[in-house]
Design a protein around this motif. Structure first.
Motif, PDB file in Angstrom:
ATOM      1  N   GLY A   1       0.820  -1.211   0.000  1.00 21.46           N
ATOM      2  CA  GLY A   1       0.000   0.000   0.000  1.00 21.46           C
ATOM      3  C   GLY A   1       0.848   1.253   0.000  1.00 21.46           C
ATOM      4  O   GLY A   1       0.566   2.229  -0.709  1.00 21.46           O
ATOM      5  N   THR A   2       1.914   1.240   0.774  1.00 23.65           N
ATOM      6  CA  THR A   2       2.840   2.377   0.801  1.00 23.65           C
ATOM      7  C   THR A   2       3.544   2.532  -0.537  1.00 23.65           C
ATOM      8  O   THR A   2       3.696   3.652  -1.046  1.00 23.65           O
ATOM      9  CB  THR A   2       3.872   2.190   1.920  1.00 23.65           C
TER      10      THR A   2
ATOM     11  N   GLY B   1       2.398   1.642  -3.411  1.00 24.00           N
ATOM     12  CA  GLY B   1       1.411   2.166  -4.356  1.00 24.00           C
ATOM     13  C   GLY B   1       1.253   3.671  -4.221  1.00 24.00           C
ATOM     14  O   GLY B   1       1.152   4.393  -5.217  1.00 24.00           O
ATOM     15  N   GLY B   2       1.240   4.166  -2.994  1.00 22.37           N
ATOM     16  CA  GLY B   2       1.167   5.607  -2.777  1.00 22.37           C
ATOM     17  C   GLY B   2       2.401   6.335  -3.270  1.00 22.37           C
ATOM     18  O   GLY B   2       2.323   7.423  -3.846  1.00 22.37           O
TER      19      GLY B   2
ATOM     20  N   SER C   1      -3.842   8.667  -6.300  1.00 19.22           N
ATOM     21  CA  SER C   1      -3.002   8.150  -5.231  1.00 19.22           C
ATOM     22  C   SER C   1      -3.786   7.166  -4.361  1.00 19.22           C
ATOM     23  O   SER C   1      -3.263   6.116  -3.969  1.00 19.22           O
ATOM     24  CB  SER C   1      -2.469   9.298  -4.384  1.00 19.22           C
TER      25      SER C   1
ATOM     26  N   SER D   1      -2.839   3.203  -4.118  1.00 22.01           N
ATOM     27  CA  SER D   1      -2.600   2.663  -2.790  1.00 22.01           C
ATOM     28  C   SER D   1      -3.533   1.479  -2.513  1.00 22.01           C
ATOM     29  O   SER D   1      -3.124   0.475  -1.924  1.00 22.01           O
ATOM     30  CB  SER D   1      -2.795   3.748  -1.743  1.00 22.01           C
TER      31      SER D   1
ATOM     32  N   SER E   1      -2.511  -2.356  -1.870  1.00 22.12           N
ATOM     33  CA  SER E   1      -2.952  -3.068  -0.667  1.00 22.12           C
ATOM     34  C   SER E   1      -3.581  -4.410  -1.009  1.00 22.12           C
ATOM     35  O   SER E   1      -3.329  -5.414  -0.334  1.00 22.12           O
ATOM     36  CB  SER E   1      -3.953  -2.213   0.111  1.00 22.12           C
TER      37      SER E   1
END
Length: 56
Positions: A14-15, A17-18, A33, A37, A41
């Protein structure tokens, strides 16, 4: 072990992806964003589950 691997996968992917969204020039609180994210995830849940199954 299963929950721990899924939690770690969700957090890490998830991080990532952000961070990937910021590399594409999106702002931190933009819809893109948020979407990337979320995709990260979901991918993290799958990867974490597969890792937990491998070490079971």
């Amino acid at each position: 072990m299963n929950k721990l691997c899924i939690f770690a996968g969700t957090t890490i992917f998830g991080t990532l992806g952000g961070l990937l969204a910021t590399l594409f020039g999106m702002e931190a609180f933009s819809l893109g964003s948020f979407f990337l994210s979320g995709v990260g995830s979901v991918l993290g849940v799958y990867v974490g589950w597969k890792v937990a199954q491998h070490y079971k």
